[in-house]
Design an enzyme around this catalytic site. Structure first.
Site, mmCIF file in Angstrom:
data_model
loop_
_atom_site.group_PDB
_atom_site.id
_atom_site.type_symbol
_atom_site.label_atom_id
_atom_site.label_comp_id
_atom_site.label_asym_id
_atom_site.label_seq_id
_atom_site.Cartn_x
_atom_site.Cartn_y
_atom_site.Cartn_z
ATOM 1 C CG HIS A 373 -1.995 -0.979 1.218
ATOM 2 N ND1 HIS A 373 -3.260 -0.735 0.714
ATOM 3 C CD2 HIS A 373 -2.012 -2.256 1.650
ATOM 4 C CE1 HIS A 373 -4.005 -1.823 0.852
ATOM 5 N NE2 HIS A 373 -3.259 -2.768 1.421
ATOM 6 C CE LYS A 566 -6.698 13.862 0.621
ATOM 7 N NZ LYS A 566 -6.787 12.829 -0.383
ATOM 8 N NE ARG A 567 -4.263 9.915 10.545
ATOM 9 C CZ ARG A 567 -3.935 8.941 11.403
ATOM 10 N NH1 ARG A 567 -4.702 7.885 11.532
ATOM 11 N NH2 ARG A 567 -2.854 9.041 12.153
ATOM 12 C CE LYS A 572 -2.594 10.631 3.612
ATOM 13 N NZ LYS A 572 -3.251 9.789 2.582
ATOM 14 C CB THR A 677 -10.173 5.003 -1.199
ATOM 15 O OG1 THR A 677 -9.690 5.298 0.116
ATOM 16 C CG2 THR A 677 -9.483 3.769 -1.720
ATOM 17 C CE LYS A 681 -14.132 6.098 0.752
ATOM 18 N NZ LYS A 681 -13.284 6.095 1.962
#
Ligand code: Z2T
Length: 832
Positions: A373, A566-567, A572, A677, A681
């Site tokens: 991952h 998100k985290r 990110k 992911t 969504k």
């Protein structure tokens, strides 16, 4: 099955078999019975929480009837099963999902309303099951939903943490962690006090001989007991109800050691008990980071050993030959966390079952598949040889043997290449020596997959490159992630789901998401567009209310809602986002009041948890909140810009947030986000995305078309050179970003020392995440977003077209690929 009951009693059993409720009246009866008996409450003081409990118990009864039938049917047919081993299952709430999948939500709605409750309020009472960090754990939960919905014989295996991911509070702009004790009332689990496994730790290995065979006996050390807790997993519109088995630890021999207790050694007997219970006490809160703590390794072995014992026991019941094991059992490793399962199965087969090494190893490698991952080096698991030696002495020997045999084949294959042995060795010859878990997982599996095309290509050309040379390319494959449309469209966005159903010939699209393509016919249908826009607006109103209730800030639902949830992680790039927001703020401030009136109002919404030890991530949260405090109270700005940080982002909040976004941000440095992911969504809920060419963004672009996505920034293939240039060349910071930094330094958002580290990372520490390199492209692309949003007709057409083309991203498609390409399993439709 009935034949096992003696004839005289058979009729009585049959006559009294529990029938699940099938209408509102039946539901009400069951619900009230649970209020009065199970909960021992009077019907005259049933509050919403009691109503939630009783409703859940009524549905739990339904689930368990289906669960029993599924398990009986599987036992009878004994098909090949898949076991999904994951340290994380980020399930969220269960009641709404149970109602939907069982097909009795309308009964519950009517029934609850008859009794004076609104179904949404009752659903809202439930505490999230948050046994996961983020994407990896939520993926496991989506997979369980798809496995059951597609009737695959499948079990999940995990740990029953007493504390899931912490609750996040924001106090004075900083993250504060609060423990998440979630087991006070959990109707969704069934303790199986008869399913207990003894798990051994520490001790030593004694060599012995049995006849002419050398055997290894692992003895001494200590025993901890694993108890199974089963969580039923209902499929959508099918009776199949699979099982998620979570293990809980306690001291062997029950509560505490009575021997010690009676000898007056109270403290040590209680300490032993507590040490055992600590194993399943808490989820490690790191996303994409491994910290090498002994307790974490204990968790891994405890869970893996209990699960394998269970799997092997089930196989042995069928009295088949060992060589049939891989025809009956597929085990998928969700990242390297369960890699010890490879070693444990080999140990069971050679030490306990007495199989030869080669025969056993064949079985092992045919059984396992490994999903990677991440390519981030800090997330690749390594355990020190010393620690494994201490905790699992026999396993270390087996790891050394696996490595020896592996390196021997590599040496034969590449006789003139000495360096390759060093590079691919499972043991890293460092100080201290380390076991590379990803390499062990590759060597012990028959398939290795990444989670999006770019990511699967990257692992083949970077971290696992040598292994492609050794095994050939066929061992490595891609299975692009997916999400369950049941939770992420139907439950999260019931009105959009209804509208779609009205154009797609009913709800079948929830089972075959490609049917969404029928929506393309209606892209230019005025009435349809209007309804679509109304639903988006209503979803934004709902989120605006949540924001008002939790932060006190009023946001205008007519503004463009720009979301990044998100985290929190440097890769990110929430820092890129907030720097961009500051740039927008400064630009607005520089305009005349008349010019300002021409601007498009925006709400920038952030949410996400920082790992408690991740200091930089916490600085990012602080900056977002500091900017919000200034911007949201600036009378010159008003509705033109609001900056919101939503506290404690989790699955149930995602269900409110995703349907309410106009644009969401998936802006990782290219090549760092394996898949993502939430991007799926958001698009599935009729929002557009701004993103880099990374992870699944690339395939989303391929599916929905490049006119329907806002891509920006450098490509993965350029990252290495840019980083090199930052370090060895001269590094000039983007001029707009410099303006942002000056404003921060002037103290616009409070004492600037607080934010120095964030700026220094860009200016002085090589800008590893390319924030400056991508900044200009980022703000230019946001201008395009504004322009595009002004043309609502064009915008809506993009949204609708995108949704119509999202079929590929169903986790059903994804699970079918795993089933066909990796597990070799078939659906099993049960018969009565
Ligand atoms: C995680 O959530 C992910 C990867 C990890 O690597 C660990 C955790 Cl906890 C060890 C995420 C990826 O970052 C994300 O890109 C991906 O979509 C998700 O796993 C599911 O594959």
């Amino acid at each position: 099955v009935e034949a096992s009951i003696p004839e005289p009693q058979r009729e009585a059993w049959r006559r009294n078999k529990t029938q699940g409720f099938t209408d509102a009246e039946g539901f009400e009866k069951e619900m009230v019975r649970h209020v009065e008996t199970t909960l021992a409450r009077s019907v005259y003081n049933c509050d919403e929480n009691a109503a939630y409990s009783a409703t859940s118990l009524a549905f739990r009864d339904r689930l368990i009837l289906e669960w029993n039938k599924t398990q009986q049917s599987q036992t009878l047919k004994d098909p090949k099963r898949v076991y999904y081993l994951s340290l994380e299952f980020l399930m969220g709430r269960a009641l709404d999902n149970a109602m939907l999948n069982i097909g009795q939500k309308d009964s519950a709605k009517t029934g609850l309303s008859d009794l004076g409750f609104r179904i949404e309020d009752i659903i809202g009472q439930e505490h999230d099951a948050a046994l996961g960090n983020g994407g990896l754990g939520r993926l496991a939960a989506c997979f369980l939903d798809s496995l059951a919905s597609l009737n695959y014989p499948a079990w999940g295996y995990g740990l029953r943490y007493r504390y899931g991911i912490f609750k996040q509070e924001i106090i004075d702009g900083y993250q504060v962690e609060v423990p998440d004790y979630w087991l006070d009332f959990n109707p969704w689990e069934f303790p199986r006090h008869d399913v207990v496994v003894d798990i051994q730790f520490y001790g030593h290995v004694r060599k012995d001989t049995a006849g002419d065979k050398a055997v290894s006996i692992w003895e001494g050390g200590e025993i901890v007991q694993a108890t199974a807790y089963d969580v039923p997993i209902p499929g959508y519109d099918t009776p199949t109800t699979n099982n998620l088995r979570l293990w809980s630890s306690k001291a062997s021999g029950g509560e505490f050691d009575f021997q010690k207790f009676n000898n007056g050694d109270y403290e040590s007997s209680v300490a032993d008990q507590q040490r055992a219970e600590t194993i399943s006490a808490v989820l490690y809160p790191n996303d994409n980071l491994e910290r090498g703590k002994e307790l974490r390794l204990k968790q891994q072995y405890f869970w893996v050993a209990a699960s394998l014992y269970d799997i092997v026991r089930r196989f042995k019941k069928s009295k088949r030959d060992w060589k049939e094991f891989p025809q009956q059992v597929a085990i998928q490793l969700n990242d390297t966390h369960p890699t010890l399962a490879i070693v444990e199965l080999q140990r069971i087969l050679i030490d306990i079952e007495g199989l030869s090494w080669d025969f056993a190893w064949d079985i092992v490698t045919s059984t396992f598949g490994y999903t990677n991952h991440t390519v981030l080096p800090e997330a690749l698991e390594k355990w020190s040889v010393g620690l494994i030696q201490h905790l699992l002495p026999r396993h270390l020997q087996i790891i050394y043997d696996i490595n020896l045999f592996f390196l021997q084949t590599v040496e034969k294959q590449f006789p003139n290449d000495r360096d390759i042995l060093r590079r691919v060795s499972i043991i890293e010859e460092s100080q201290p020596k380390m076991v590379r878990m990803a390499f062990l997982a590759i060597v012990g599996s028959h398939k290795v997959n990444g989670v999006a095309e770019l990511h699967s290509d990257l692992i083949k050309t970077t971290i696992f490159r040598d292994f492609v040379e050794i095994y050939g390319p066929d061992k490595f494959t891609n299975v692009t992630n997916g999400i369950t449309p049941r939770r992420w469209l139907h439950q999260a966005n019931p009105r959009l789901s209804e509208l779609i159903a009205s154009k797609c010939g009913g709800k079948n699209y929830l089972k075959d998401l490609n049917e969404l393509s029928k929506l393309e016919e209606f892209v230019n249908d005025k009435e349809f567009r209007k309804e679509w826009a109304e639903i988006k607006y209503a979803n934004k109103v709902r989120l605006a209310k949540h924001i008002k209730n939790t932060t006190g800030v009023t946001v205008n639902p007519s503004s463009l809602f720009d979301v990044q949830v998100k985290r929190i992680h440097e890769y990110k790039r929430q820092q890129l986002n907030i720097f961009g927001v500051i740039h927008r703020y400064l630009s607005l401030k520089a305009l005349s009041p008349a010019e300002r009136k021409q601007q498009l109002p925006r709400v920038s919404i952030f949410g996400g948890k920082a790992a408690p030890g991740y200091w930089m991530a916490k600085q990012i949260i602080h900056l977002i909140n500091a900017v919000g405090k200034v911007v949201n109270n600036d009378p010159e700005i008003g509705d033109l810009l609001k900056v919101i940080f939503i506290e404690d982002y989790n699955v149930s909040k995602a269900e409110i947030i995703c349907p309410a976004s106009d644009i969401s941000e998936h802006i990782s440095t290219a090549g760092t986000e394996a898949s993502g992911t939430s991007n799926m969504k958001f698009v599935l809920n009729g929002g557009l995305i701004i993103g880099t060419c990374d992870g699944a963004n690339i395939e989303i672009t391929r599916e929905i078309g490049e006119n329907n996505i806002f891509l920006f920034g450098n490509l993965a293939e350029d990252v290495e050179d840019l980083r090199h240039a930052h370090t060895y060349g001269s590094h000039t910071i983007d001029s707009n970003l410099e303006k942002v930094f000056s404003a921060i330094e002037k103290g616009t958002f409070g004492p600037s020392e607080d934010f120095n580290a964030l700026m220094a990372a860009v200016r002085h520490h090589g800008d590893f995440y390319l924030v400056s390199d991508d900044f200009n492209s980022y703000i230019e692309t946001h201008k395009l977003v504004d322009e595009s949003y002004r043309n609502q007709d064009e915008w809506l057409a993009k949204c609708i077209t995108s949704v119509a083309r999202m079929g590929f991203f169903s986790s059903d498609r994804c699970i079918n690929e795993y089933a066909d390409e990796i597990w070799n399993i078939e659906p099993l439709v049960e018969q009565e």
